[in-house]
Design an enzyme around this catalytic site. Structure first.
Site, PDB file in Angstrom:
ATOM      1  N   GLY C  72      43.506 -16.352 -14.354  1.00 12.38           N
ATOM      2  CA  GLY C  72      43.743 -17.660 -14.086  1.00 12.38           C
ATOM      3  C   GLY C  72      42.485 -18.468 -14.449  1.00 12.38           C
ATOM      4  N   SER C  73      41.153 -17.962 -14.615  1.00  8.80           N
ATOM      5  CA  SER C  73      40.012 -18.566 -15.140  1.00  8.80           C
ATOM      6  C   SER C  73      40.295 -19.427 -16.890  1.00  8.80           C
ATOM      7  CB  SER C  73      38.957 -17.952 -14.958  1.00  8.80           C
ATOM      8  OG  SER C  73      38.562 -17.503 -13.843  1.00  8.80           O
ATOM      9  N   ASN C 152      41.721 -22.274  -2.420  1.00  6.69           N
ATOM     10  CA  ASN C 152      41.478 -20.858  -2.230  1.00  6.69           C
ATOM     11  C   ASN C 152      40.593 -20.529  -0.947  1.00  6.69           C
ATOM     12  OD1 ASN C 152      39.722 -22.252  -4.226  1.00  6.69           O
ATOM     13  ND2 ASN C 152      38.443 -20.566  -4.120  1.00  6.69           N
ATOM     14  N   SER C 200      47.747 -16.759 -11.778  1.00  6.58           N
ATOM     15  CA  SER C 200      46.893 -15.252 -11.904  1.00  6.58           C
ATOM     16  C   SER C 200      47.655 -14.214 -11.473  1.00  6.58           C
ATOM     17  CB  SER C 200      45.372 -15.394 -11.469  1.00  6.58           C
ATOM     18  OG  SER C 200      44.982 -14.220 -11.892  1.00  6.58           O
ATOM     19  N   CYS C 326      34.168 -15.349  -5.616  1.00  4.02           N
ATOM     20  CA  CYS C 326      33.843 -15.643  -6.971  1.00  4.02           C
ATOM     21  C   CYS C 326      32.456 -15.924  -6.793  1.00  4.02           C
ATOM     22  CB  CYS C 326      34.753 -16.643  -7.644  1.00  4.02           C
ATOM     23  SG  CYS C 326      36.370 -16.043  -7.909  1.00  4.02           S
TER      24      CYS C 326
HETATM   25  C1  LIG Z   1      42.057 -21.421  -7.081  1.00  8.48           C
HETATM   26  C2  LIG Z   1      41.715 -20.505  -8.086  1.00  8.48           C
HETATM   27  N1  LIG Z   1      41.516 -20.864  -9.358  1.00  8.48           N
HETATM   28  C3  LIG Z   1      41.128 -20.140 -10.280  1.00  8.48           C
HETATM   29  C4  LIG Z   1      40.659 -18.639  -9.893  1.00  8.48           C
HETATM   30  C5  LIG Z   1      40.256 -17.703 -11.118  1.00  8.48           C
HETATM   31  O1  LIG Z   1      41.433 -16.703 -11.357  1.00  8.48           O
HETATM   32  P1  LIG Z   1      40.985 -15.292 -11.921  1.00  8.48           P
HETATM   33  O2  LIG Z   1      39.802 -14.766 -11.105  1.00  8.48           O
HETATM   34  O3  LIG Z   1      42.147 -14.683 -12.046  1.00  8.48           O
HETATM   35  O4  LIG Z   1      40.490 -15.678 -13.177  1.00  8.48           O
HETATM   36  C6  LIG Z   1      40.790 -18.109  -8.650  1.00  8.48           C
HETATM   37  C7  LIG Z   1      40.626 -16.961  -7.997  1.00  8.48           C
HETATM   38  O5  LIG Z   1      39.610 -16.561  -8.275  1.00  8.48           O
HETATM   39  C8  LIG Z   1      41.235 -19.112  -7.699  1.00  8.48           C
HETATM   40  O6  LIG Z   1      41.456 -18.808  -6.427  1.00  8.48           O
END
Ligand SMILES: Cc1ncc(COP(=O)(O)O)c(C=O)c1O
Ligand SMILES: Cc1ncc(COP(=O)(O)O)c(C=O)c1O
Lengths: 147, 394, 394, 147
Positions: C72-73, C152, C200, C326
């Site tokens: 996702g990032s 989130n 993701s 995170c």
């Molecule tokens: C809203 C949101 N965006 C982005 C991310 C990033 O995703 P990933 O950890 O899979 O890179 C997350 C989760 O950590 C998230 O909750």
């Protein structure tokens, strides 16, 4: 990636070889792009293509389109052979992947080159036949932009 | 022989069953996010720490100089773009070579559009970077030299130690794309003066989609993927725990087996090269005969084209490649083969066979026998070969 | 109760056993690189195509509008940075919100350093983006609006359809970070006027380290990770076949089970919220009561601090979080809780419980019972609570 | 993440509570950073700390350092209590994660604040005791740069 027809013509190419003292022979393509086709024609006095042979340096699609092109012109008149387009070759092969379409253009061009040679040797003009460009790649558009 | 003979290990490798075994618990059992605070998270955190140590040990790095990424391409992009970002005030000149992987070359092209200047150093006929040219290319505004450890197509191993020495003598950072070399030949980031290094899991019998970036302490590059505070705030994104465990286990195995494994691969490789060169006419070996990856064979057969060869090999159950697997969409012959001076026509007839220690002499012999038939067949329908024979007979 | 009660599904989820099952063959058996030409490659290519279709179907996209990334990032970074690159000549203004994930906010901070101007639109006390402020922020040089589908931390679902409509009325591209929403609530990229979307794998019981980027046909952004020609030349790197298969299967399951699953989650969620709000004093619910992710509960307990709560919950076998997982490395309270107007002191007492349909009412009841004890205990040692009680008694 | 000692002091904090009419009481930290410590001292006429109690709003480390700090000063003279540094508290706890070091500073500061209050109430000067800053965060360095 290839249709069954293409694979069949690649594995069992029709009319591979040379013709000694052909009525016409043409070579198109260039090694830079990796495709070279040579087409030999044996044309009788009535303008019927009695025999045709090819040799090809190139990918699976190049071999298959050459093979199919020879089948499509064999037994045809010069005029009919002229009408065998790359589209016809592609359709007869149940299609080609987009990146391989240029191979079918090459096959069309190889027929034209051999016919042109035949016309020159016999000092005749075949209506609708333009001097073929040997290097088909010059006719093609630029490759898709690299991201 | 109806079994598949896989000779495309430079494209990707089988995940070793023992690597998969090690990964398995981290999908559905210990699935915790290692950043969390509860004890369930410390289990996956411990696994990540262990993997980081295994990776570090393989290249003699410190554990906290290892960062996990989404693959070799991401690592390459990170190294180049973040160095460009961080050191732009020092200079905007980067040196690389003409035979780098596209993950480097296309990133360089991107940086050129952003106002950076790239010098592409040439290689000799064996694919070795010309050190004098490299050194001469260094300018006061040079911020980075990026030269791959070993080439993915022709297998040539670069004089990395020398390149690192030259870079450091001139106060320039040195990055190396070690995606093909990592786990296959010895690498020591200290001895070799490496400041940054890219590696990828799936080239060493680890999983796909996981990569490594080594960044020497003191190198000031920041993030390429911004976001959460993972990887000491340098690479955002929830850690891919099973992937990390996988590359860690693969690195551990690679370290323990390297000597024996490469000896076996070299003997298979040399047998394959010898048979091809002696039994098939009009062929040339690409890449350095000696400074060569243990598992790489790359040859050009004149008068024929690579794809046709691959299709016929496939029909014989042999997986091989012609040019980089990554660029099979393209119609151009490999930039690497052109860079070592081959004309297009010959470059189109290239065949890359990259083996693993699991291959057998029987397999290799079968492949050569098949190859001989295939090449004869393709030459018999090649107008170039026809011309050549006619010229011979004159 | 000695079994683990996992209430941190917003951080990451368990890979469903049936998802893992689907992935398994692609590690050690069908390990081929799907870009290769031989038939062994077409097996993995087929699996990738199938997964791409499943992902597309979940959001009503076309198959060739789906790109696989490393998470996702990466998708968030790609959307923002590549839009900035591609549309800089049109303008350098981007609009986002104050409650985005750090993958968006830190990328925006990076772009600010590169000369872009970012407007951070405020949210109301329930975490909903203020649409009038959003629309008023649009300027002739605005190139992108990036607003998350659902938050989130507090679970608030944004009026995405409205935002997309506003964006398109002004000819501005609309990206949405759907990492928390994808597979959890219905998304239709056409109906909602979404041009780009991030998702993701590991948030929908798929694997970690695999993400999705939806890019509407016609949007001219190029690569973020440059290199090989994979993903229609837009995302370089050997395809992570098992990861792709995993997110594909997870997407398929998510689509098929969404209605039933979210009904179950909502009933558990509401039971949890109701018990907390009625049985524990000095508590507030964060996020919108109704436009809320089915599995999200986020509350603030006054006079106590989150980490202590998490440790005591952990000792009771409960996995929970306080602020985004995170950013657990940071000392600042969640930027989201501050953005909805909470003072620091109250934000520090936040607790996020994100459940899955596998949780039971018994588990939820156990958690509430434990929570009551924990909160009483922490308050009894809190100087803030002491002050409060003394003030009450005056 | 925490040592066993830290977990022990978090789970079984020593000397939690209040002292009525304390000889000195000090509150430090601020809710913004999420840590507030209050320390109560009962000091006898000989300057011996007879009893000590604390209340803490904060993370596991904050609770554990407060608890440990009370143990370290209990029974000591005012002068000895003054010498209980954050390092001493950390060592007694077998260390703290780097991001939690500030909690031990807070504990040191809480003792000082309570002693300062004692000194003021009794109109005495304790040698070496500076007026404590209530908000310890002002003393700290900026957070590590966010990449
Ligand atoms: C809203 C949101 N965006 C982005 C991310 C990033 O995703 P990933 O950890 O899979 O890179 C997350 C989760 O950590 C998230 O909750
Ligand atoms: C030398 C080299 N660099 C970079 C890469 C890219 O690695 P990945 O495909 O894991 O992103 C490869 C492999 O494809 C490679 O061989």
């Amino acid at each position: 990636m290839y249709s069954e027809k293409v694979m069949d013509h690649f594995n069992n190419p029709r009319n591979v070889g040379e013709i000694e003292n052909p009525s016409g022979v043409g070579t198109v393509g260039n090694a830079k792009c990796g495709d070279i086709m040579r087409m030999y024609l044996d044309i009788d006095d009535n303008g019927i293509i009695q025999d045709v042979k090819f040799k090809t340096f190139g990918c699976g699609a190049a071999v298959a389109t050459s093979s199919m092109a020879t089948e499509l012109v064999k037994g045809k008149t010069v005029q009919q052979a002229l009408e065998v387009t790359n589209k016809a070759v592609m359709e007869a092969l149940d299609g080609l992947p987009p990146v391989k379409v240029h191979c079918s253009l090459l096959a069309e061009e190889a027929i034209h080159a051999a016919l042109w040679d035949y016309a020159e040797k016999n000092h005749i003009t075949i209506e609708g036949l333009e001097k073929p460009v040997n290097d088909i790649s010059e006719k093609e558009e630029g490759e898709e932009e690299e991201y | 022989m109806s079994k598949l003979i896989y000779l495309d290990n430079a494209a990707t490798t089988q995940v070793y069953p023992e690597v998969l075994q090690e990964m398995l618990p981290y999908f559905s059992e210990v699935y915790s996010n290692p950043s969390a605070i509860y004890s369930f998270a410390s289990e996956s955190k411990k696994a990540v720490d262990k993997a980081r140590t295994s990776v570090a040990e393989l290249i003699n790095a410190k554990t906290d100089e290892i960062y996990f990424t989404g693959g070799g391409s991401e690592s390459d992009n990170w190294a180049l773009k973040a160095t460009a970002d961080a050191y732009a005030s020092k200079g905007k000149h980067i040196i690389t070579s003409t035979i780098e992987h596209h993950a480097i070359l296309h990133t360089c092209a991107y940086l050129e559009k952003k106002g950076f200047e790239i010098t592409y150093v040439n290689v000799d006929e064996n694919g070795k970077v010309k050190l004098d040219e490299l050194e001469a290319a260094i300018r006061p505004d040079t911020i980075l030299i990026s030269i791959m450890t070993a080439n993915n197509e022709i297998g040539t191993i670069q004089p990395v130690r020398e390149i690192g020495r030259i870079a450091h003598e001139h106060g320039v950072l040195f990055h190396t794309d070690a995606v093909q070399a990592f786990g296959h030949i010895p690498i020591d980031v200290d001895e070799m003066n490496i400041d940054m290094l890219s590696a990828s899991g799936h080239k060493i019998n680890g999983p796909k989609g996981i990569g490594v970036m080594y960044i020497r302490k003191g190198v000031k590059i920041l993030s390429f993927i911004h976001g959460g505070a993972q990887e000491r705030k340098r690479r955002a994104g929830t850690l891919n725990v099973p992937g990390i465990v996988g590359i860690g286990k693969a690195a551990e195995i690679a370290k323990n087996t390297m000597a024996e494994r490469s000896a076996k691969e070299i003997s298979l490789r040399d047998h394959l090269i010898d048979r091809i060169l002696t039994e098939i006419p009009y062929v040339r070996l690409n890449g350095d005969r000696h400074d060569r990856l243990p598992n790489n064979v790359n040859v050009c057969f004149r008068y024929i084209e690579g794809e046709s060869m691959l299709i016929l090999l496939d029909q014989a159950g042999v997986c091989a490649s012609s040019g980089s697997a990554c660029t099979s969409g393209s119609l151009d012959p490999s930039h690497v083969l052109l860079a070592i001076g081959l004309p297009h026509e010959i470059a189109h007839g290239s065949l890359r066979l990259t083996l693993s220690e699991k291959n057998t002499v029987e397999e290799i012999d079968f492949v050569v026998d098949e190859l001989k038939k295939i090449i004869e067949r393709l030459r018999s329908m090649s107008p170039l070969y026809e011309d050549f024979v006619k010229k011979q007979n004159k």
